[in-house]
Motif scaffolding. Structure first.
Motif, PDB file in Angstrom:
ATOM      1  N   LYS A 110       0.827  -1.212   0.000  1.00 46.16           N
ATOM      2  CA  LYS A 110       0.000   0.000   0.000  1.00 46.16           C
ATOM      3  C   LYS A 110       0.862   1.264   0.000  1.00 46.16           C
ATOM      4  CE  LYS A 110      -3.978   2.218   0.569  1.00 46.16           C
ATOM      5  NZ  LYS A 110      -5.062   2.197  -0.435  1.00 46.16           N
ATOM      6  N   PHE A 111       1.970   1.227   0.740  1.00 49.83           N
ATOM      7  CA  PHE A 111       2.824   2.401   0.888  1.00 49.83           C
ATOM      8  C   PHE A 111       4.241   2.102   0.387  1.00 49.83           C
ATOM      9  CE2 PHE A 111      -0.342   2.464   4.303  1.00 49.83           C
ATOM     10  CZ  PHE A 111      -0.967   3.670   4.057  1.00 49.83           C
ATOM     11  N   SER A 112       4.948   3.137  -0.010  1.00 49.72           N
ATOM     12  CA  SER A 112       6.305   2.965  -0.521  1.00 49.72           C
ATOM     13  C   SER A 112       7.248   2.535   0.598  1.00 49.72           C
ATOM     14  CB  SER A 112       6.804   4.282  -1.130  1.00 49.72           C
ATOM     15  OG  SER A 112       6.974   5.261  -0.116  1.00 49.72           O
ATOM     16  N   PHE A 113       8.358   1.910   0.200  1.00 52.27           N
ATOM     17  CA  PHE A 113       9.355   1.494   1.182  1.00 52.27           C
ATOM     18  C   PHE A 113       9.914   2.700   1.926  1.00 52.27           C
ATOM     19  CE2 PHE A 113       9.453  -2.440  -1.328  1.00 52.27           C
ATOM     20  CZ  PHE A 113       9.502  -3.377  -0.312  1.00 52.27           C
ATOM     21  N   ARG A 114      10.028   3.813   1.242  1.00 51.24           N
ATOM     22  CA  ARG A 114      10.547   5.021   1.886  1.00 51.24           C
ATOM     23  C   ARG A 114       9.666   5.431   3.063  1.00 51.24           C
ATOM     24  NH1 ARG A 114       9.988  10.641   1.844  1.00 51.24           N
ATOM     25  NH2 ARG A 114      11.992  11.803   1.885  1.00 51.24           N
ATOM     26  N   ARG A 115       8.356   5.478   2.826  1.00 49.84           N
ATOM     27  CA  ARG A 115       7.443   5.881   3.890  1.00 49.84           C
ATOM     28  C   ARG A 115       7.419   4.862   5.024  1.00 49.84           C
ATOM     29  NH1 ARG A 115       2.144   8.089   0.478  1.00 49.84           N
ATOM     30  NH2 ARG A 115       3.265   9.655  -0.754  1.00 49.84           N
ATOM     31  N   VAL A 116       7.438   3.594   4.658  1.00 46.23           N
ATOM     32  CA  VAL A 116       7.379   2.536   5.669  1.00 46.23           C
ATOM     33  C   VAL A 116       8.627   2.555   6.553  1.00 46.23           C
ATOM     34  CG1 VAL A 116       7.387   0.032   6.028  1.00 46.23           C
ATOM     35  CG2 VAL A 116       5.858   1.036   4.326  1.00 46.23           C
ATOM     36  N   LEU A 117       9.805   2.608   5.927  1.00 40.62           N
ATOM     37  CA  LEU A 117      11.045   2.553   6.693  1.00 40.62           C
ATOM     38  C   LEU A 117      11.267   3.791   7.549  1.00 40.62           C
ATOM     39  CD1 LEU A 117      13.444   0.899   4.080  1.00 40.62           C
ATOM     40  CD2 LEU A 117      12.575  -0.106   6.195  1.00 40.62           C
ATOM     41  N   VAL A 118      10.933   4.959   7.015  1.00 38.00           N
ATOM     42  CA  VAL A 118      11.104   6.196   7.787  1.00 38.00           C
ATOM     43  C   VAL A 118      10.169   6.207   8.997  1.00 38.00           C
ATOM     44  CG1 VAL A 118      10.778   8.696   7.762  1.00 38.00           C
ATOM     45  CG2 VAL A 118      11.981   7.578   5.874  1.00 38.00           C
ATOM     46  N   ALA A 119       8.890   5.947   8.758  1.00 34.23           N
ATOM     47  CA  ALA A 119       7.917   5.967   9.854  1.00 34.23           C
ATOM     48  C   ALA A 119       8.222   4.885  10.880  1.00 34.23           C
ATOM     49  CB  ALA A 119       6.504   5.785   9.295  1.00 34.23           C
ATOM     50  N   ASN A 120       8.577   3.695  10.390  1.00 40.79           N
ATOM     51  CA  ASN A 120       8.803   2.584  11.305  1.00 40.79           C
ATOM     52  C   ASN A 120      10.105   2.737  12.080  1.00 40.79           C
ATOM     53  OD1 ASN A 120       7.190   0.080  11.827  1.00 40.79           O
ATOM     54  ND2 ASN A 120       9.228  -0.831  11.649  1.00 40.79           N
ATOM     55  N   THR A 121      11.100   3.415  11.492  1.00 34.96           N
ATOM     56  CA  THR A 121      12.347   3.681  12.212  1.00 34.96           C
ATOM     57  C   THR A 121      12.086   4.561  13.424  1.00 34.96           C
ATOM     58  OG1 THR A 121      13.745   3.445  10.251  1.00 34.96           O
ATOM     59  CG2 THR A 121      14.619   4.772  12.052  1.00 34.96           C
ATOM     60  N   ILE A 122      11.247   5.566  13.235  1.00 29.80           N
ATOM     61  CA  ILE A 122      10.877   6.449  14.354  1.00 29.80           C
ATOM     62  C   ILE A 122      10.152   5.646  15.432  1.00 29.80           C
ATOM     63  CG2 ILE A 122       9.493   8.437  15.029  1.00 29.80           C
ATOM     64  CD1 ILE A 122      10.004   9.577  12.202  1.00 29.80           C
ATOM     65  N   LEU A 123       9.234   4.768  15.005  1.00 33.32           N
ATOM     66  CA  LEU A 123       8.498   3.943  15.963  1.00 33.32           C
ATOM     67  C   LEU A 123       9.437   2.966  16.676  1.00 33.32           C
ATOM     68  CD1 LEU A 123       5.275   3.117  13.903  1.00 33.32           C
ATOM     69  CD2 LEU A 123       5.483   4.673  15.854  1.00 33.32           C
ATOM     70  N   LEU A 124      10.432   2.445  15.942  1.00 30.48           N
ATOM     71  CA  LEU A 124      11.393   1.512  16.527  1.00 30.48           C
ATOM     72  C   LEU A 124      12.174   2.168  17.661  1.00 30.48           C
ATOM     73  CD1 LEU A 124      12.590  -1.366  16.235  1.00 30.48           C
ATOM     74  CD2 LEU A 124      14.278  -0.399  14.671  1.00 30.48           C
ATOM     75  N   SER A 125      12.586   3.415  17.441  1.00 30.54           N
ATOM     76  CA  SER A 125      13.299   4.149  18.482  1.00 30.54           C
ATOM     77  C   SER A 125      12.372   4.492  19.648  1.00 30.54           C
ATOM     78  CB  SER A 125      13.915   5.422  17.911  1.00 30.54           C
ATOM     79  OG  SER A 125      14.993   5.133  17.055  1.00 30.54           O
ATOM     80  N   LEU A 126      11.133   4.852  19.332  1.00 29.48           N
ATOM     81  CA  LEU A 126      10.182   5.189  20.391  1.00 29.48           C
ATOM     82  C   LEU A 126       9.891   3.995  21.296  1.00 29.48           C
ATOM     83  CD1 LEU A 126       7.595   7.476  18.526  1.00 29.48           C
ATOM     84  CD2 LEU A 126       9.310   8.159  20.216  1.00 29.48           C
ATOM     85  N   THR A 127       9.839   2.801  20.711  1.00 27.26           N
ATOM     86  CA  THR A 127       9.603   1.613  21.547  1.00 27.26           C
ATOM     87  C   THR A 127      10.804   1.333  22.451  1.00 27.26           C
ATOM     88  OG1 THR A 127      10.389   0.154  19.756  1.00 27.26           O
ATOM     89  CG2 THR A 127       8.011   0.516  19.924  1.00 27.26           C
ATOM     90  N   SER A 128      12.009   1.703  22.000  1.00 25.07           N
ATOM     91  CA  SER A 128      13.190   1.571  22.860  1.00 25.07           C
ATOM     92  C   SER A 128      13.105   2.553  24.021  1.00 25.07           C
ATOM     93  CB  SER A 128      14.475   1.817  22.057  1.00 25.07           C
ATOM     94  OG  SER A 128      14.668   0.824  21.075  1.00 25.07           O
ATOM     95  N   PHE A 129      12.708   3.783  23.715  1.00 23.87           N
ATOM     96  CA  PHE A 129      12.549   4.785  24.780  1.00 23.87           C
ATOM     97  C   PHE A 129      11.402   4.409  25.726  1.00 23.87           C
ATOM     98  CE2 PHE A 129      14.434   7.753  21.476  1.00 23.87           C
ATOM     99  CZ  PHE A 129      15.683   7.802  22.083  1.00 23.87           C
ATOM    100  N   ALA A 130      10.404   3.701  25.197  1.00 18.35           N
ATOM    101  CA  ALA A 130       9.268   3.295  26.038  1.00 18.35           C
ATOM    102  C   ALA A 130       9.680   2.320  27.126  1.00 18.35           C
ATOM    103  CB  ALA A 130       8.169   2.675  25.171  1.00 18.35           C
TER     104      ALA A 130
END
Length: 475
Positions: free
Chosen positions: A321-341
């Motif tokens: 549904k979404f480009s790899f660029r959008r997926v990787l950028v958004a998910n990278t931010i979420l990946l870091s946020l889960t570490s901070f969580a």
């Protein structure tokens, strides 16, 4: 997805589960194994280290071996060899026997993992690659999570020997199914093995991994480990120069000219290190920092595994549904946020909150892992899949192993900063996870270089048509 590709993906996925489960299941059993061997528990880490080192050393020649003898034959032999080595681990009487058995296990694991993936790549059409990769990558995500739970349960209620014996029935089933359903590609070649390249890469990888390991387990004094790592990097650079002078190098770095592939090697390696750190640190935080038992810790970590599994169907839909660029950028931010969580979790934190954080963490890691594995081969022609797969598998294995070491190093650094001198407490683990969160954000720079059309080959027809229309509109 064609039935043939589905069967191959499921069979290979089963062997990946066995391999990944085996590589993590021993962590909770090491104290009991040390007691059985009459050895210092700290020395048992060699059983984990030698396995990772053997994988890193022999994965590069797996491509040549599969070409020489055929993918099906090598894959089947690797499964049987892995089972024999597992049995030898289970009947080991001392640390020396166990270390040798783990080394043998690592050798066959190096043949099984990349050759199995190559079989999937050769038998799957581009438009089905997202689904195929999903079937073979989820074991790589749940193995490190399920491992401590299974290892803790078996060690507590049975005996540590059984953590190796459980591989046998699953492996035998995978072997018979692979012999029946995996096609024999018959693409054998007479190209010679790059012996000099193999020697250089072996010295470089073993030296670097030993040097890196010594920072956390005091295997070598710092004044030895640092020069060893510098020497190993120099040797590997000589190896890199050597690959440019031979016709059939052990690792073909020319594939890095492909933009999407290069990004999954460079930034993707950092991401895989971040992904590899969490399954190592979370069980330690729960057991050492929170005072939970191995079984209680493993039970909580099941939430992350469930998140990984639940995310798999959504991964295919989101990637298309979404480009790899959008997926990787958004998910990278979420990946870091889960570490901070993870900094929000304390011994008295309600279980529902801990489970929620772990579940989301599993979802995010699953999405990132699968997206990278799919994007890596998006623009690689089928005739170059073998070379690309060998280099990618080597980088993937080394960085996942380095992630565990880097996680340990982050925890040790946090301990030194807080002056706890190895008596780890909750604030040490929190600082370690904060370091991981910051490291994860570094990869955003390269992911932002992707365009919305990169990796379009492995998305569905509607996505490709939409991209073409967008391209026409811009001209």
């Amino acid at each position: 997805m064609e039935a043939k590709a589905l069967r191959v993906s499921l069979i290979v996925g089963a062997t990946f589960l066995m391999e990944n489960l085996d590589s993590t299941v021993i962590t909770t059993a090491l104290p009991q194994m040390a007691k059985s061997f009459g050895a210092d528990p700290l020395h048992m880490s060699i059983g984990v280290s030698v396995y990772i080192i053997m994988l890193a050393v022999f994965i590069p020649i797996s491509g040549w071996i599969s070409e020489k003898f055929g993918v099906k034959k090598v894959f089947g032999t690797a499964i049987l060899g892995f089972l024999v080595a597992s049995a030898l681990c289970g009947i080991s009487q001392n640390l020396t026997e166990f270390t040798l058995a783990r080394a043998l296990q690592g050798f066959f694991g190096a043949m099984m993992v990349p050759v199995g993936r190559l079989s999937v790549l050769k038998n799957t059409e581009k438009n089905d690659l997202v689904s195929a990769i999903a079937f073979i990558t989820w074991p790589g995500l749940i193995g490190p999570i399920l491992g401590p739970f299974v290892g803790g349960y078996i060690t507590t209620y049975f005996s540590w020997h059984w953590i190796f014996f459980i591989n046998i029935p699953l492996g035998l089933l995978a072997f018979f199914l692979s012999m029946k359903y995996i096609p024999d590609t018959n693409e054998k070649t007479d190209r010679k093995l790059d012996v000099k390249g193999f020697a250089l890469s072996t010295i470089g990888m073993i030296g670097f991994m030993l040097g890196l390991e010594s920072f956390t387990n005091d295997m070598l004094p710092v004044y030895y480990s640092v020069p060893l790592m510098i020497f190993s990097i120099l040797v590997f650079y000589i190896f890199y120069l050597h690959t440019k002078k031979v016709d059939n190098p052990l690792l073909d770095f020319s594939e890095l000219k492909t933009k999407t592939y290069a990004i999954t090697i460079y930034s993707g390696s950092i991401t895989r290190m971040v992904i590899g750190m969490a399954p190592f640190l979370m069980p330690l935080m729960f057991q050492v920092g929170f005072g939970l038992t191995a079984f209680e810790s493993g039970s909580l970590l099941m939430a992350s595994m469930v998140g990984s599994l639940v995310m798999k169907p959504a991964t295919v839909w989101i990637t298309r549904k979404f480009s790899f660029r959008r997926v990787l950028v958004a998910n990278t931010i979420l990946l870091s946020l889960t570490s901070f969580a993870m900094l929000l979790l304390f011994p008295d934190t309600p279980h529902w909150m801990t489970i929620t954080v772990l579940f989301i963490s599993g979802c995010v890691r699953s999405m990132q892992f699968s997206s990278l594995n799919t994007l890596a081969y998006a623009d690689i022609p089928k005739e170059r899949m073998n070379n690309a797969n060998t280099l990618y598998s080597t980088a993937q294995q080394m960085t996942l192993g380095m992630g565990i070491t880097l996680g340990a190093f982050s925890l040790k650094t946090a301990s030194l900063f807080h002056g706890t001198e190895g008596h780890y407490n909750v604030k040490d683990f929190h600082l370690a996870f904060a370091i991981i969160g910051v490291l994860g954000l570094v990869t955003l720079y390269e992911y932002l270089k992707l365009s919305d059309r990169d990796g379009i080959n492995v998305r569905n027809m509607k996505s490709r048509k939409r991209a073409k229309n967008d391209l026409h509109k811009t001209h």
